[in-house]
Write a protein that holds these residues in place. Structure first.
Motif, PDB file in Angstrom:
ATOM      1  N   VAL A  26       0.846  -1.193   0.000  1.00  0.00           N
ATOM      2  CA  VAL A  26       0.000   0.000   0.000  1.00  0.00           C
ATOM      3  C   VAL A  26       0.879   1.240   0.000  1.00  0.00           C
ATOM      4  CG1 VAL A  26      -1.850  -1.195   1.204  1.00  0.00           C
ATOM      5  CG2 VAL A  26      -0.179   0.094   2.527  1.00  0.00           C
ATOM      6  N   SER A  27       0.302   2.364  -0.355  1.00  0.00           N
ATOM      7  CA  SER A  27       1.045   3.617  -0.412  1.00  0.00           C
ATOM      8  C   SER A  27       1.308   4.164   0.979  1.00  0.00           C
ATOM      9  CB  SER A  27       0.251   4.653  -1.209  1.00  0.00           C
ATOM     10  OG  SER A  27      -0.936   5.001  -0.502  1.00  0.00           O
ATOM     11  N   PHE A  28       2.212   5.128   1.039  1.00  0.00           N
ATOM     12  CA  PHE A  28       2.474   5.817   2.310  1.00  0.00           C
ATOM     13  C   PHE A  28       1.190   6.429   2.852  1.00  0.00           C
ATOM     14  CE2 PHE A  28       3.157   9.921   4.398  1.00  0.00           C
ATOM     15  CZ  PHE A  28       3.946   9.548   5.469  1.00  0.00           C
ATOM     16  N   GLU A  29       0.414   7.067   1.995  1.00  0.00           N
ATOM     17  CA  GLU A  29      -0.808   7.741   2.439  1.00  0.00           C
ATOM     18  C   GLU A  29      -1.802   6.746   3.017  1.00  0.00           C
ATOM     19  OE1 GLU A  29       1.445  10.248  -0.193  1.00  0.00           O
ATOM     20  OE2 GLU A  29       0.674   8.197  -0.488  1.00  0.00           O
ATOM     21  N   ALA A  30      -1.952   5.581   2.382  1.00  0.00           N
ATOM     22  CA  ALA A  30      -2.885   4.573   2.876  1.00  0.00           C
ATOM     23  C   ALA A  30      -2.412   3.983   4.206  1.00  0.00           C
ATOM     24  CB  ALA A  30      -3.058   3.463   1.835  1.00  0.00           C
ATOM     25  N   ALA A  31      -1.116   3.729   4.317  1.00  0.00           N
ATOM     26  CA  ALA A  31      -0.582   3.177   5.571  1.00  0.00           C
ATOM     27  C   ALA A  31      -0.708   4.189   6.706  1.00  0.00           C
ATOM     28  CB  ALA A  31       0.875   2.779   5.373  1.00  0.00           C
ATOM     29  N   LEU A  32      -0.463   5.465   6.414  1.00  0.00           N
ATOM     30  CA  LEU A  32      -0.619   6.505   7.425  1.00  0.00           C
ATOM     31  C   LEU A  32      -2.071   6.598   7.880  1.00  0.00           C
ATOM     32  CD1 LEU A  32       0.215   8.938   9.117  1.00  0.00           C
ATOM     33  CD2 LEU A  32       0.054  10.350   7.045  1.00  0.00           C
ATOM     34  N   ALA A  33      -3.012   6.542   6.938  1.00  0.00           N
ATOM     35  CA  ALA A  33      -4.429   6.621   7.300  1.00  0.00           C
ATOM     36  C   ALA A  33      -4.820   5.477   8.231  1.00  0.00           C
ATOM     37  CB  ALA A  33      -5.290   6.600   6.040  1.00  0.00           C
ATOM     38  N   GLU A  34      -4.293   4.282   7.986  1.00  0.00           N
ATOM     39  CA  GLU A  34      -4.607   3.159   8.875  1.00  0.00           C
ATOM     40  C   GLU A  34      -3.970   3.352  10.249  1.00  0.00           C
ATOM     41  OE1 GLU A  34      -4.410  -1.714   9.112  1.00  0.00           O
ATOM     42  OE2 GLU A  34      -4.202  -0.683   7.190  1.00  0.00           O
TER      43      GLU A  34
END
Length: 439
Positions: free
Chosen positions: A176-184
């Motif tokens: 997953v992207s950085f943005e998706a991992a950060l959101a989780e």
């Protein structure tokens, strides 16, 4: 048995509530181990009516943490408010000024004001304890200050921020992207709504400043640390690392060099077989290299129970009459930390370039590397997929991702080479550079 050790606790969030529960659960065991009971008698929090998973029915409440810190009916002040200034700093200074020992988990406070607080503790005869400020439940402060006192420490490094390690692990394992991992991470409570402090490396830097003080006798100073975060790390970098036999971790590193103690925080490629490369999720790890002993400590780096465990360990030391100078030596003996230029660091480098796909681009890159005496260990190029398997009409304008792995060189040389490559217009996006740690 001696009279109970009376605790005044400021801050009843996840960690504070965990400390109250742990002290209640371990009451008899702590009394047996230290020779006296340890009990919370007074607390301070912003909201008295907020539901909390701990019994506060018999404690006294203070709206002002500074007033609690000055209360003559407490024996120890525990600061779990957070922040390097404001109420946390005022309350800790008030307690030390009154001769009351302080236990804190506040790495920012110690990183910015540690030397002044240590001096105040020494002047008043009070102790300043902060096992919980670095790496959560890992007992790294006592390890450096006490267990390894016979060693001359050469290097301290580690994964000191669980949020960043969770994000990088998620990206690596699930693609997953950085943005998706950060959101989780935010959804799970591992990252704040504003994640800047974590993902841009400042939290790691505060913890590294404390470790460097303990290891090298330096005054804590975040301004003496080179700091980079993980926002620029992409799946392309993680996939390349995997192919090359590495994992990317955000490391805090402090090491003794010929020009001083170099302190740096940045993403790093580490060999997959290293223990620290196997540390995943929110777990922390600290590696210490001494002249007699080298060891790696791994454990939970955050969370209510892990941090509460470290706080209670400090309280047990106080109850048992065990004490030490906060940073291992007198505050007056701590040397000023200096910003040692990371450009002098020698090691291998990973460089990812978006190269203009035209004749001569590769030769230009090779020429600028050679001009800086940089030898290349490997070159990887993965062409972007073409629709329907054919060549695009604008193929020459389509940047080709090229990965270079250098042999040991200096960062100064790498940066000069990259600047020259950019100036020649053969790359179409900002270059990526990640330092490599090797066996």
């Amino acid at each position: 048995m001696a009279s109970p050790l009376r605790i005044g606790l400021a801050g009843l969030g996840t960690v504070g509530s965990g400390v109250v529960r742990m002290l209640a659960r371990r009451r008899d065991g702590l009394a047996a181990a230290t020779g006296r009971a340890v009990e919370v008698v007074a607390v301070s929090a912003r909201d008295r009516n907020r539901p909390r998973d701990c019994d506060l029915s018999s404690v006294r409440w203070f709206d002002d943490p500074v007033a609690l810190a000055k209360d003559p009916d407490i024996d120890v002040f525990v600061e779990l408010i957070g922040g390097h200034d404001g109420p946390a700093r005022a309350a800790v200074e008030a307690a030390l000024g009154a001769g009351t020992p302080v236990v804190t988990a506040n790495k920012a406070l110690l990183a910015h004001h540690g030397i002044a607080l240590a001096a105040a503790a020494e002047a008043s005869g009070a102790g300043l304890y902060f096992e919980a400020a670095v790496a959560g439940g890992i007992p790294v402060v006592k390890t450096l200050r006490e267990a390894l006192i016979g060693n001359e420490i050469e290097r301290v490094s580690g994964i000191l921020n669980g949020t960043c390690n969770f994000i990088l692990t998620k990206m690596q394992d699930e693609g997953v992207s950085f943005e998706a991992a950060l959101a989780e991470a935010q959804a799970l409570g591992y990252a704040e709504a504003d994640p800047t402090f974590d993902v841009d490396g400042f939290d790691t830097a505060h913890k590294l400043a404390i470790l460097a003080s303990l290891a090298f006798g330096l005054a804590p100073d975040p301004e003496a640390i080179h700091i980079e975060g993980i926002r620029s790390i992409t799946l392309a970098d993680l996939n390349a690392a995997e192919e090359l036999g590495y994992r990317v971790k955000l490391l805090g590193v402090a090491l003794r060099t010929a020009t001083g103690v170099e302190q740096r925080v940045h993403p790093t490629m580490v060999p997959k077989h290293w223990p620290i490369a196997q540390v995943s999720g929110v777990t922390n790890a600290v590696a210490v290299d001494g002249d007699a002993v080298a060891l790696t400590l791994v454990g939970p780096g955050a969370g209510g129970d892990a941090t509460a465990s470290a706080v209670v360990a400090d309280l047990a030391d106080i109850a048992a009459g065990r004490g030490a100078k906060p940073f291992g030596i007198a505050a007056s003996a701590l040397r000023p930390a200096e910003l040692v230029a990371i450009q002098g660091h020698e090691g291998g480098y990973y460089i990812r370039l978006a190269v203009v796909d035209r004749p001569g681009s590769a030769a230009t890159i090779a020429r600028h590397m050679a001009e800086q005496n940089i030898s290349l260990e490997s070159i990887m190029q993965h062409r972007r997929g073409r629709p329907h398997g054919g060549e695009r009409a604008d193929a020459a304008a389509d940047p080709a991702p090229v990965v270079l792995i250098t042999y040991a060189t200096t960062e100064e040389a790498v940066r000069r080479a990259i600047a020259a490559i950019e100036a020649d217009g053969v790359i179409t996006a900002p270059p990526q550079m990640i330092r490599i740690e090797k066996d």
